[in-house]
Scaffold this motif. Structure first.
Motif, short mmCIF file in Angstrom:
data_model
loop_
_atom_site.label_atom_id
_atom_site.label_comp_id
_atom_site.label_asym_id
_atom_site.label_seq_id
_atom_site.Cartn_x
_atom_site.Cartn_y
_atom_site.Cartn_z
N PHE A 1 0.81 -1.22 0.00
CA PHE A 1 0.00 0.00 0.00
C PHE A 1 0.84 1.27 0.00
N VAL A 2 2.00 1.20 0.62
CA VAL A 2 2.86 2.40 0.62
C VAL A 2 3.32 2.70 -0.80
N LEU A 3 3.71 1.64 -1.49
CA LEU A 3 4.14 1.78 -2.88
C LEU A 3 3.02 2.35 -3.74
N ILE A 4 1.79 1.83 -3.51
CA ILE A 4 0.67 2.29 -4.33
C ILE A 4 0.42 3.78 -4.10
N TYR A 5 0.49 4.20 -2.84
CA TYR A 5 0.31 5.63 -2.58
C TYR A 5 1.39 6.45 -3.28
N GLU A 6 2.58 5.91 -3.26
CA GLU A 6 3.66 6.63 -3.91
C GLU A 6 3.40 6.75 -5.41
N LEU A 7 2.96 5.63 -5.99
CA LEU A 7 2.66 5.65 -7.42
C LEU A 7 1.53 6.63 -7.72
N LEU A 8 0.50 6.56 -6.88
CA LEU A 8 -0.65 7.43 -7.12
C LEU A 8 -0.26 8.90 -7.02
N ASP A 9 0.69 9.19 -6.17
CA ASP A 9 1.13 10.56 -6.03
C ASP A 9 1.87 11.00 -7.30
N GLU A 10 2.53 10.05 -7.92
CA GLU A 10 3.35 10.38 -9.07
C GLU A 10 2.54 10.45 -10.36
N ILE A 11 1.66 9.48 -10.55
CA ILE A 11 1.02 9.41 -11.87
C ILE A 11 -0.28 10.20 -11.96
N LEU A 12 -0.78 10.69 -10.85
CA LEU A 12 -1.92 11.60 -10.92
C LEU A 12 -1.55 12.84 -10.13
N ASP A 13 -1.63 13.99 -10.76
CA ASP A 13 -1.38 15.22 -10.03
C ASP A 13 -2.60 16.09 -10.16
N PHE A 14 -3.27 16.38 -9.02
CA PHE A 14 -4.50 17.17 -9.02
C PHE A 14 -5.54 16.53 -9.94
N GLY A 15 -5.44 15.21 -10.08
CA GLY A 15 -6.39 14.49 -10.92
C GLY A 15 -6.00 14.43 -12.38
N TYR A 16 -4.88 15.03 -12.75
CA TYR A 16 -4.41 14.95 -14.13
C TYR A 16 -3.40 13.82 -14.26
N ASP B 1 15.95 12.67 5.60
CA ASP B 1 16.54 12.49 4.27
C ASP B 1 15.86 11.35 3.53
N ASN B 2 15.13 10.57 4.30
CA ASN B 2 14.51 9.39 3.70
C ASN B 2 13.30 9.82 2.88
N LEU B 3 13.40 9.65 1.57
CA LEU B 3 12.36 10.14 0.68
C LEU B 3 11.04 9.39 0.90
N GLU B 4 11.15 8.11 1.16
CA GLU B 4 9.93 7.32 1.35
C GLU B 4 9.16 7.83 2.56
N LEU B 5 9.87 8.05 3.66
CA LEU B 5 9.23 8.56 4.87
C LEU B 5 8.63 9.94 4.60
N LYS B 6 9.38 10.74 3.90
CA LYS B 6 8.93 12.09 3.60
C LYS B 6 7.61 12.05 2.83
N LYS B 7 7.54 11.16 1.86
CA LYS B 7 6.32 11.08 1.06
C LYS B 7 5.14 10.66 1.92
N LEU B 8 5.38 9.76 2.87
CA LEU B 8 4.29 9.31 3.73
C LEU B 8 3.81 10.47 4.61
N VAL B 9 4.74 11.22 5.14
CA VAL B 9 4.36 12.35 5.99
C VAL B 9 3.55 13.36 5.17
N TYR B 10 4.00 13.59 3.96
CA TYR B 10 3.27 14.51 3.09
C TYR B 10 1.84 14.03 2.85
N LEU B 11 1.71 12.74 2.64
CA LEU B 11 0.38 12.17 2.40
C LEU B 11 -0.52 12.46 3.60
N TYR B 12 0.04 12.28 4.77
CA TYR B 12 -0.70 12.55 6.01
C TYR B 12 -1.09 14.03 6.07
N LEU B 13 -0.11 14.87 5.77
CA LEU B 13 -0.35 16.31 5.83
C LEU B 13 -1.50 16.74 4.92
N MET B 14 -1.50 16.18 3.70
CA MET B 14 -2.54 16.57 2.75
C MET B 14 -3.91 16.24 3.30
#
Lengths: 438, 924
Positions: free
Chosen positions: A105-120, B61-74
């Motif tokens: 799930f962490v990977l999927i969130y990361e992917l979703l953040d990358e491939i969709l920006d503001f829904g684009y 510095d850990n990008l993965e952790l940073k992204k997770l925190v950002y997700l939470y923030l949003m």
């Protein structure tokens, strides 16, 4: 644009929920579950509007993917994006299942953040994504690597990175066709078409410029008129039609469409590894590998006699494989007796069908099955709908008649030429929806 | 790898535990904890109380952790705005990071945090990122401007971000261009008139270049944006089309559909007879067919769009009906859509195949699908006359199956077949009657009752049949009750001797025992009709009915045109305009098809929407969406002597009570106009001048020229209505030096022809006389031409000639042709109007009341006015001098210079001229 993307398991529990727009709230997650996943009736449309919010969904095994929006979005794009999302996930962790999704799930969130920006939707090519989103955490990259990544993700050739090297330059072309047929009981072809794909697996160094040629009627006719010499014509020989009429084709994004439009030549720099180079569709002069001749006779109210003959219609030297004929039986079938000349046949009560399997069959042969079906008397007034007899098979040729004439590789910067590349071509024709009404 | 364990923690002190873990010293532990938080968030648990602890983990510095925190923030920043400020520093710092991926991540995330204070800090980093050297950062910043605009539009404008965004359209990187286009398109949707995108030929060229290079998604943004552009002429349209057509071969169906949208729009601008136009039409068909080999969801979207395309340009897919044949394994939503398109494409050429298919479908499992298939057979019968017989026999076969819902559906469509082909297939009535008992749906019962009533004279036991329905009268639905009432009255009029008792029974059931006002009213109407004058009653009830139209379910042409502009989008899937399902400002701006320019000289109506489009005239469309005009004017379609069905005249029903029937009918029949009696009598002031004719040239004439004999050149338009400026009727070169220009006007109820004679020859001219040829309106001059003095060279003289309409009438072709001879010979657009057409016209923005005032000056009277979805609907009437009535519906949107005009009239030829009149009056 897309306001949010949710992934549910078959029970309707949320596995992934990513919201991109302020107008989509948490209640949207529940609205879809209640109105679609838990709906009493079967879903009647892939687009559902609930309280001015539109939901687009696709299902993969028992996982639901839903995109949500409150705007007038491009509907085709949303579905294409959902398919792409499935492709990307499959490329990263294999089958889309509840377990795999939870595990990643962490990977999927990361992917979703990358491939969709503001829904684009942004770049969603797995090749590019894998350079900077990995399952094993992010490696520290050098400055050059970073700028290489960004230029690839945003660049003109987003599907291939520079500096690829192979000791042996090799490429594989698979022409995969699925032949579709709907035939009337009298043997009249109601509709038939071939939808084909050319899949290319390439292991080539550098940024190779490729040119692909096939026996496209328009090209051949043009060359014939111009009197140009056909450099690769010999490979297209070996019987069959000289050229085929392609109704329509679509290409992988690496193919230069404007060039195809102007000159009808297919040129591209391929992605590394496997890609689907083109899809095409033909409807004229299709070689139908099998002919199914059904005979159904109702003997009184409690008995059916079925006889089905299949005839193979291709060169005797070729062998068809994995042949399966599926003869539907009425719901009130109580017993079936089958006799077949070749292969094995079985009545499968759970599927309401007689399944007849033949491992191999050569061309220009004929085989037959006959069955007696006992029926339970019912007082159901409605007649049995008689679903069509369907067939599956695989043949080692292209039913459309398509032939690969050449695939030339040019890499001016590196010192290998077209002759050094080892090339393989394979043709496989499979049954799509191959039905005969009875 | 196995992150799934984070979903399973479910202990009591979970939050507390997480808090502790988030503050753990070990980096790994903290990362684990954040993952748990995200998992909890996904499931819908409230973990907002952990906000400070999570934000603490941001400095890493850990990008993965940073992204997770950002997700939470949003997710939670909005609920904790004060604490969100804590994150600002970190964002600003990240925007300076040497790694472009991190810079982009920061600016991307910051835009998603909808807290005012944070957005203030966002401006500077965003400005830098828009000019970043790395394209990845720029493309992210472009989208960020749209995000910021959504939060604070004013700030985006003040900070000049829109200009920066416009600059990005010229960026060297195609993806940056695509994202900038997407952002600008979205922003401009909330400012429909601002012309933010500034689509000019240079920019269009840049977009077309980027189109070849960017990702599939970028291509979609660009194509969608291109479709909003209006090319200035056909050459530009063609060159854009040429560069868009290669996209039809793209593997992504959305790219294909967006390309189709651009092409469908620009086709309007191409001359119909050109080769390119026809090649383009041919090129459109294969890609549309290919879309049907995609995944089912995309097929569905494609089919919904094809449904529109087939209505707009049937020629594209007319050869391809086979691809719409239903496959056994298609999902139900694909099957239903395919069926719809099959019927639209059915024609004499393919009807045999279509029927064979439909018959197959009628034996399938899905009830909805089967019903639709049965209905489709009926529609084929109505559409293709040659096939009617086969269709009927197929339907009979289906009735024999005795499957309940099949039988019911079949009976409903057979009723329509009877209405289309009266007195042709009555032999099957007996079979239908056999199934009377199995009908349990109101639609089917009503259909059957209607058939029995309509053909009562041929059914021996019609009275018994109808009586059997009467038993449970009060349990029936209103629809059945109304039909039954009518059917029994018909029966009585056909066989009065045996059925008197029955008719009394039903009348008393309908009037005394029922609470339904419709039913009571109709009951009373019949009752009085029958008791006052049975002969008239017979004439009214059993009058000949107009045939039903062929095509049903067509989308109204204006809506269709609007939907064509939305191909590929949700609107095209729902077949509804965006404002029907989108909230707020988005999508309110209505899109229109481009209008071909320069067709005015060719005599074609300059205001008709799509000159190239072979749209069915709207009169064949059964109005669907509460179109008041349509309802009113249904009356108009009847034969002139009879009011079609008394039952449909509910508006006038009140007057019937005191034997007013005669006067109502008689009065109206005497007028020679069979249309809209209720409207006419109730609303139109009796003082409508007789000589009204609303043409810019000959007849719309009420100017303020006060003195007939004063040869005034500068007319003072003080009180009257609109007078068209004088136009040159007769150029000097054609008439040996005499030039006549003129116009028509009306003053004090009198029609005048105002002319200016100019002598451009070298000799003087004398002996002027004028004579009018026979014309459509019977216009003749009342006095001889009042020019008594010779006309000197280069002198001009103004003359007003009073006109009358008592002259002989002769229908001219075109109707507006008025030939006048003497020294004068000319043609004048002579205004008359058409059955029903629509036009979108440009109008200076004004309020609806000023519009109706303006029109009233020209004797176009507003009958009624209502407001629908923010649009003013004006219903107006006008009458021409030769007694032709015209009803008009004028749709006006406040603040929008476009308005839509629909007309109904019995003389279809005149519509074009009325459009011209409206156009010139309103623009004046």
């Amino acid at each position: 644009m897309i306001g949010g993307l949710f992934i549910y398991n078959h029970k309707g529990e949320v596995l992934i929920s990513r919201v991109y727009r302020d107008d989509i709230g948490r209640n949207a997650v529940d609205a879809f579950r209640v109105n679609v996943i838990h709906a009493r009736q079967q879903v009647r449309s892939p687009v559902t509007n609930i309280a001015r919010t539109s939901f687009f969904h696709v299902k993969r095994s028992n996982i639901w993917l839903a995109a949500v929006t409150k705007q007038n979005v491009n509907a085709a794009m949303v579905f294409e994006f959902l398919y792409k999302m499935c492709d990307v996930m499959t490329a990263y962790f294999g089958k889309i299942s509840e377990e795999n999704i939870k595990n990643n799930f962490v990977l999927i969130y990361e992917l979703l953040d990358e491939i969709l920006d503001f829904g684009y939707p942004q770049n969603s090519e797995t090749g590019a994504l894998k350079t900077f989103i990995t399952q094993t955490g992010i490696k520290s990259q050098s400055k050059e690597e970073q700028s290489q990544i960004t230029s690839q993700v945003t660049g003109q050739i987003g599907w291939r990175r520079e500096g690829i090297k192979y000791r042996r330059n090799e490429l594989f072309l698979d022409v995969l066709e699925s032949v579709n047929l709907l035939m009337s009981p009298q043997g009249q072809v109601l509709s038939a078409h071939v939808s084909g794909r050319v899949v290319m697996k390439s292991y080539l160094s550098g940024m190779p410029e490729c040119k692909f040629g096939m026996n496209d009627k328009i090209v051949i006719d043009k060359q014939g008129k111009g009197g140009a010499t056909d450099e690769a014509g010999k490979s297209g020989g070996g019987g069959g039609k000289q050229s085929i009429a392609i109704d329509d084709c679509t290409f992988h994004q690496c193919v230069r469409l404007s060039k195809f439009d102007a000159e009808r030549s297919i040129s591209f720099i391929p992605p590394d590894g496997e890609c689907e180079l083109m899809r095409y569709r033909t409807t004229k002069d299709i070689i139908l590998p099998f002919r199914v001749i059904p005979l159904v006779r109702e003997v009184g109210r409690t008995k059916l006699e079925v006889k089905v003959v299949i005839k193979s219609n291709f060169k005797p030297s070729l062998l068809a494989q994995k042949i399966e004929v599926r003869i539907p039986t009425p719901l009130n079938t109580s017993g079936v007796q089958v006799i077949c000349m070749k292969g094995k046949a079985k009545y499968k009560a759970s599927e309401n069908a007689i399944v007849w399997k033949i491992k191999r069959m050569a061309g220009m042969k004929e085989s037959q099955i006959s069955a007696e079906i006992e029926l339970l008397p019912t007082n159901d007034k409605k007649k049995w709908a008689r679903p069509p007899i369907s067939m599956n098979f695989e043949v080692p040729f292209a039913p459309s008649g398509l032939k690969v004439r050449y695939l030339k590789v040019f890499e001016p910067k590196l010192n290998y030429s077209d002759h050094d590349v080892i090339k393989w071509v394979r043709y496989i024709g499979r049954s799509g929806i191959y039905e005969t009404r009875c | 790898m196995t992150d799934s364990k984070y979903f399973t923690t479910n202990k009591k002190g979970e939050i507390f535990e997480l808090k502790a873990e988030l503050n753990n010293e070990k980096k790994e532990k903290r990362k684990e904890a954040v993952k748990k938080v995200i998992a909890a968030m996904t499931v819908g648990k409230d973990v907002s109380s952990l906000f400070p602890d999570v934000v603490n983990c941001m400095q890493t510095d850990n990008l993965e952790l940073k992204k997770l925190v950002y997700l939470y923030l949003m997710n939670y920043a909005k609920s904790q705005p004060d604490m969100a400020i804590m994150a600002v520093n970190s964002f600003v710092k990240d925007c300076e990071d040497p790694n472009p991926l991190i810079r982009a991540l920061a600016v991307r995330t910051m835009g998603c945090i909808r807290v005012d204070k944070i957005t203030e800090y966002l401006c500077e980093p965003l400005r830098k990122c828009l000019k970043d050297e790395d394209p990845y950062v720029r493309k992210t910043a472009a989208v960020c401007v749209a995000k910021l605009h959504d939060i604070n539009a004013q700030m985006v404008e003040d900070q000049g971000f829109l200009d920066s965004l416009r600059d990005l359209i010229a960026d060297s990187n195609p993806m940056v261009v695509a994202n900038a286009v997407a952002a600008l398109s979205e922003i401009s949707e909330s400012h429909p008139n601002s012309n933010l995108l500034d689509l000019n030929p240079q920019n269009i060229n840049k977009l077309l270049t980027a189109l070849n290079e960017c990702t599939e998604w970028g291509q979609i943004f660009i194509l969608d944006c291109l479709s909003n552009y209006n090319p200035k002429d056909e050459r530009e349209a063609q060159s854009i089309c040429e560069r868009v057509t290669p996209r039809l071969s793209h593997a992504n169906s959305a790219v294909v559909l967006s390309a189709v949208k651009v092409l469908m729009k620009f086709l309007e601008l191409l001359p119909k007879e050109s080769d390119y136009y026809n090649t383009l039409l041919k090129k459109l068909s294969p890609p549309l067919v290919t879309l049907l080999s995609g995944e089912p969801e995309v097929q569905y979207v494609a089919l919904r769009n094809i449904n529109l395309i087939v209505q707009k340009r049937p020629e594209i897919l007319k050869q391809e009906i086979k691809v719409f044949f239903v496959k056994y394994n298609d999902p139900i939503y694909v099957k239903l859509e395919k069926l719809d398109i099959m019927i639209r494409l059915a024609s004499q050429a393919n009807i045999a195949q279509v029927l064979a298919e439909l018959k197959e479908y009628a034996t399938e499992v899905d009830v909805d699908f089967v019903r639709k298939a049965v209905r489709a057979i009926g529609r084929c019968a109505i559409k293709v006359e040659q096939s009617a017989e086969r269709c009927v026999s197929t339907l009979l076969d289906l009735i024999q199956t005795k499957v309940n819902y099949v039988v019911q559906e079949a009976i409903v469509v057979i009723r329509d077949i009877f209405r289309k082909y009266p007195n042709k297939y009555e032999s099957i009535i007996a079979t239908l009657c056999e199934n009377l008992d199995s009908l349990d749906e109101p639609d089917a019962r009503a259909a059957m009752i209607w058939i029995v009533g309509e053909y009562a004279e041929r059914i021996d036991n019609a009275d018994e049949l109808l009586e059997s329905f009467l038993e449970g009268f009060h349990d029936e639905s209103t629809q059945v009750q109304l039909t039954l009432l009518t059917a029994i009255v018909k029966l009585f009029l056909k066989k009065p001797s045996e059925t008197q008792e029955l008719v009394q029974q039903v009348l008393s059931l309908a009037t005394q025992d029922s609470d339904n006002p419709d039913l009571r009213d109709r009951g009373y109407i019949y009752w009085r009709l029958l008791s006052t004058d049975p002969v008239t009653a017979k004439e009214v009830v059993l009058s000949e009915k107009p045939l039903i139209s062929e095509e049903t379910d067509l989308i109204e042409p204006t809506l269709l045109d609007e939907l064509i502009c939305h191909i590929g989008s949700l609107a095209s899937v729902y077949h509804k305009p965006p404002n029907a399902f989108v909230e707020g400002s988005h999508g309110i701006h209505r899109k229109h098809l481009p209008i071909q320019h320069g067709s005015i000289d060719t005599g074609e109506s300059p205001v008709s929407t799509g000159p190239a489009a072979p749209i069915e005239p709207a009169q064949s469309v059964i109005p669907s969406q509460g179109d008041l005009l349509g309802d009113l004017l249904n009356l108009d379609l009847g034969p002139p002597v009879n009011v079609p069905q008394v039952s449909s005249m509910q508006m006038g029903a009140v007057d019937l009570l005191g034997g007013g029937l005669d006067s109502l009918l008689g009065g109206d029949l005497g007028g020679g106009v069979g249309g809209s009696p209720a409207v006419g009598q109730n609303f139109i002031p009796s003082s409508v001048p007789n000589t009204f004719a609303p043409s810019p040239t000959p007849a719309a004439l009420s100017s303020g020229l006060n003195d007939l004999f004063e040869l005034s050149t500068g007319m003072a338009v003080t009180t009257g209505g609109y007078v068209a400026p004088k136009t040159v009727w007769l150029p000097a070169v054609k008439a040996k030096g005499l030039e006549i220009s003129g116009t028509f006007s009306r003053r004090q109820g009198q029609m005048y022809m105002d002319m200016t004679f100019t002598n451009k020859a070298l000799q003087h001219m004398t002996d002027f006389a004028i004579q009018f040829n026979k014309n459509s309106f019977g216009v003749i001059p009342t006095t001889p031409l009042p020019i008594h003095t010779p006309l000197m060279p280069s002198q001009s003289i103004d003359v007003s000639l009073p006109l009358n309409t008592i002259g002989p009438v002769m229908k001219m072709d075109p109707l507006n042709n008025l030939q006048v001879t003497s020294n004068v010979h000319r043609m004048v657009p002579w205004s008359v109007l058409g059955k029903s057409r629509r036009a979108d016209l440009q109008r200076p923005i004004s309020q609806s009341h000023t519009v109706s005032g303006k029109l009233q000056n020209d004797n176009i009277y507003t009958i009624a006015k209502r407001n629908v979805e923010g649009q003013d609907m004006l219903y107006q009437s006008l009458k021409l001098t030769n007694g032709i009535w015209i009803l008009a519906e004028l749709r006006i949107q406040p603040g929008n210079p476009n308005y839509t005009l629909s007309l109904k009239c019995r003389a279809p030829e005149v519509s074009q001229y009325v459009y011209q009149v409206y156009d010139s009056v309103l623009k004046n």
